[in-house]
Design a protein around this motif. Structure first.
Motif, PDB file in Angstrom:
ATOM      1  N   ASP A 187     -75.895   5.906  32.020  1.00  0.00           N
ATOM      2  CA  ASP A 187     -76.507   7.143  32.511  1.00  0.00           C
ATOM      3  C   ASP A 187     -75.482   8.025  33.207  1.00  0.00           C
ATOM      4  OD1 ASP A 187     -78.950   6.396  31.538  1.00  0.00           O
ATOM      5  OD2 ASP A 187     -79.776   5.740  33.453  1.00  0.00           O
ATOM      6  N   GLN A 188     -74.600   7.410  33.995  1.00  0.00           N
ATOM      7  CA  GLN A 188     -73.577   8.178  34.704  1.00  0.00           C
ATOM      8  C   GLN A 188     -72.614   8.850  33.726  1.00  0.00           C
ATOM      9  OE1 GLN A 188     -71.716   5.712  37.653  1.00  0.00           O
ATOM     10  NE2 GLN A 188     -73.636   5.333  38.749  1.00  0.00           N
ATOM     11  N   LYS A 189     -72.287   8.149  32.655  1.00  0.00           N
ATOM     12  CA  LYS A 189     -71.396   8.744  31.649  1.00  0.00           C
ATOM     13  C   LYS A 189     -72.070   9.937  30.973  1.00  0.00           C
ATOM     14  CE  LYS A 189     -68.447   7.713  27.680  1.00  0.00           C
ATOM     15  NZ  LYS A 189     -68.738   9.008  27.030  1.00  0.00           N
ATOM     16  N   LYS A 190     -73.362   9.794  30.699  1.00  0.00           N
ATOM     17  CA  LYS A 190     -74.093  10.893  30.070  1.00  0.00           C
ATOM     18  C   LYS A 190     -74.103  12.122  30.974  1.00  0.00           C
ATOM     19  CE  LYS A 190     -78.653  12.086  28.185  1.00  0.00           C
ATOM     20  NZ  LYS A 190     -80.036  11.600  27.954  1.00  0.00           N
ATOM     21  N   ILE A 191     -74.349  11.907  32.260  1.00  0.00           N
ATOM     22  CA  ILE A 191     -74.355  13.011  33.229  1.00  0.00           C
ATOM     23  C   ILE A 191     -72.975  13.650  33.316  1.00  0.00           C
ATOM     24  CG2 ILE A 191     -74.591  13.580  35.685  1.00  0.00           C
ATOM     25  CD1 ILE A 191     -76.693  11.235  35.781  1.00  0.00           C
TER      26      ILE A 191
ATOM     27  N   ALA B  51     -66.981  13.369  37.426  1.00  0.00           N
ATOM     28  CA  ALA B  51     -67.836  14.438  36.883  1.00  0.00           C
ATOM     29  C   ALA B  51     -69.302  14.189  37.211  1.00  0.00           C
ATOM     30  CB  ALA B  51     -67.633  14.552  35.371  1.00  0.00           C
ATOM     31  N   ALA B  52     -69.732  12.938  37.069  1.00  0.00           N
ATOM     32  CA  ALA B  52     -71.121  12.592  37.395  1.00  0.00           C
ATOM     33  C   ALA B  52     -71.381  12.774  38.887  1.00  0.00           C
ATOM     34  CB  ALA B  52     -71.426  11.160  36.980  1.00  0.00           C
ATOM     35  N   ALA B  53     -70.408  12.392  39.708  1.00  0.00           N
ATOM     36  CA  ALA B  53     -70.557  12.517  41.159  1.00  0.00           C
ATOM     37  C   ALA B  53     -70.675  13.987  41.574  1.00  0.00           C
ATOM     38  CB  ALA B  53     -69.376  11.866  41.868  1.00  0.00           C
ATOM     39  N   ILE B  54     -69.927  14.868  40.923  1.00  0.00           N
ATOM     40  CA  ILE B  54     -70.002  16.301  41.228  1.00  0.00           C
ATOM     41  C   ILE B  54     -71.393  16.844  40.888  1.00  0.00           C
ATOM     42  CG2 ILE B  54     -69.174  18.580  40.496  1.00  0.00           C
ATOM     43  CD1 ILE B  54     -66.369  17.228  40.223  1.00  0.00           C
ATOM     44  N   ALA B  55     -71.903  16.452  39.706  1.00  0.00           N
ATOM     45  CA  ALA B  55     -73.236  16.909  39.305  1.00  0.00           C
ATOM     46  C   ALA B  55     -74.306  16.421  40.288  1.00  0.00           C
ATOM     47  CB  ALA B  55     -73.558  16.422  37.894  1.00  0.00           C
ATOM     48  N   MET B  56     -74.205  15.164  40.712  1.00  0.00           N
ATOM     49  CA  MET B  56     -75.169  14.615  41.663  1.00  0.00           C
ATOM     50  C   MET B  56     -75.035  15.279  43.024  1.00  0.00           C
ATOM     51  SD  MET B  56     -74.943  10.601  40.540  1.00  0.00           S
ATOM     52  CE  MET B  56     -76.154   9.999  41.704  1.00  0.00           C
ATOM     53  N   TRP B  57     -73.810  15.527  43.459  1.00  0.00           N
ATOM     54  CA  TRP B  57     -73.585  16.192  44.745  1.00  0.00           C
ATOM     55  C   TRP B  57     -74.217  17.585  44.754  1.00  0.00           C
ATOM     56  CZ3 TRP B  57     -70.997  20.792  45.741  1.00  0.00           C
ATOM     57  CH2 TRP B  57     -70.789  21.084  47.104  1.00  0.00           C
ATOM     58  N   LEU B  58     -74.122  18.288  43.629  1.00  0.00           N
ATOM     59  CA  LEU B  58     -74.595  19.657  43.555  1.00  0.00           C
ATOM     60  C   LEU B  58     -76.109  19.759  43.370  1.00  0.00           C
ATOM     61  CD1 LEU B  58     -73.392  22.505  43.639  1.00  0.00           C
ATOM     62  CD2 LEU B  58     -73.109  22.402  41.162  1.00  0.00           C
TER      63      LEU B  58
END
Length: 414
Positions: free
Chosen positions: A255-259, A279-286
């Motif tokens: 799931d994290q790779k997909k995000i 990249a996944a962490a940035i999307a989740m942070w935002l």
């Protein structure tokens, strides 16, 4: 006064006097900003009055001055694009701001933007009328020019002064009434920006506490449409997929790779030495303020040395102002101490727009459906109930609102 002279030059017909258009005009501005100042006035019957309006008047020669300032900021930021101490590429931010400011000097474009946003939020995605989550002022036909804009007057105070105003009125900022309003504000901004960004890609691009109004009747207003943004259909679609992927994520590496892949598809560029999860962490942070931990061991704090924002090499210009909207809502939820996931709130909108699992393609035949009518009636009833509660005596109102807050808190904990 200079303000009257500008209005007369810009709006009045040759055979008209100032008094033919306005019964009242306050020479003292309601507020002043860098580009314009706003005056209260009352229209004559000839222009649909007596009706209270706000008149936005552009400052003389302001366009050349501000554009010169932005040029200087770009020149300062360009050599610092690779500086580790800065959390973002501010050169990209100033380039985007320069584009937006060019439109901010055209009040005819602002009037069109008001109407576009209103049309989006006053109808369901299926085209049925609905109660807008907040109030958008409407321009007055025939009283708009490049430098002067006459629009609905919203009685109230900006959010930046709301706490001070509550204390003046004897309302405890920690009372159930204040808490419920905070939730209403959070919900309204989430719904409006979610629908505008994902449904049409056209949205208010300058959201801050001075442009959000707490109206005298308890409603919320959003003013100043000088800065708006239209994002591409491709980015809008990908952004919708990011919301759905985040809302459905189980936290697994897959799931994290997909995000992360979707974030990169949006045009986000990561530092070469960044962790795989960046990249996944940035999307989740935002987009997901409800998460306790970010993948890769990153911190939620933007200014932390271990923030995923530090891994950004470049952020796409098309999405700079989307990020501004999300950060405003994140900051508000943080101040209200309400865990809030924009991804979970926007995922249903994204699914409707992308037609995922709803079969909407088969229903777009122009027929009025019971489901749509029922949704409209529920929204109308909810608004009426809220207005009724507001009219109750203070002790009863406080007890009802306290109960509503507890119910909403339980829903969030569930």
């Amino acid at each position: 006064s200079l303000a009257r002279a500008v209005v007369q030059k810009e709006l009045l017909n040759k055979d008209e006097t100032f008094e033919d258009v306005f019964v009242e005009f306050d020479d003292e501005p309601l507020g002043s900003a860098s580009v314009a100042q706003v005056h209260r006035a009352v229209l004559t019957e000839k222009y649909g009055g007596p009706k209270e309006v706000a008149i936005k008047i552009q400052r003389p020669s302001i366009e050349s001055k501000l554009m010169g300032d932005i040029g200087n900021l770009k020149a300062l930021a360009k050599p610092l694009r690779d500086a580790d101490a800065l959390p973002l590429d501010y050169y990209t931010v100033f380039v985007e701001l320069e584009k937006q400011l060019k439109d901010e000097f055209d009040f005819v474009a602002e009037a069109v933007a008001m109407d576009r946003v209103y049309q989006t939020i006053s109808r369901t995605p299926e085209g049925m009328p609905c109660e807008p989550p907040l109030v958008v002022p409407r321009p007055v036909p025939g009283l708009v020019s490049k430098r002067v804009l006459v629009m609905d007057y919203l009685p109230g105070v900006p959010l930046s002064r709301a706490r001070e105003e509550m204390i003046k009125k004897g309302i405890d900022p920690e009372s159930p009434e204040a808490k419920l309003f905070g939730r209403k504000l959070l919900r309204a901004l989430t719904d409006v920006f979610g629908r505008c960004i994902l449904e049409t890609g056209f949205f208010h691009a300058d959201p801050h506490a001075g442009n959000i109004f707490v109206m005298d009747d308890g409603e919320i207003g959003l003013i100043d449409y000088g800065q708006v943004k239209q994002i591409s259909g491709r980015n809008r679609e990908t952004l919708g997929k990011v919301m759905i992927a985040l809302s459905e994520s189980t936290g697994s590496p897959t799931d994290q790779k997909k995000i992360g892949d979707l974030a990169l598809e949006l045009g986000v560029e990561i530092n070469p030495d960044a962790k795989d999860e960046a990249a996944a962490a940035i999307a989740m942070w935002l987009f997901d303020g409800s998460v306790a931990e970010l993948p890769g061991g990153y911190d939620m704090g933007e200014l932390s040395p271990n923030s995923p924002v530090k891994e950004l090499a470049s952020f796409p210009q098309d999405l700079v102002l989307v990020g501004r909207s999300t950060i405003l809502i994140k900051g508000l939820s943080s101040r209200l101490n309400i865990p809030w996931s924009l991804a979970k709130e926007w995922a249903p909108i994204a699914k409707t727009v992308l037609d995922v699992g709803h079969g909407l393609g088969a229903e777009k035949d122009g027929r009025v459906r019971f489901r749509d009518v029922w949704t409209t009636m529920k929204q109308w009833g909810k608004g009426r109930a809220t207005r009724t509660v507001q009219k109750l005596p203070s002790p009863i109102r406080s007890r009802i609102l306290s109960f509503i807050v507890k119910v909403q808190e339980k829903k969030e904990d569930a």
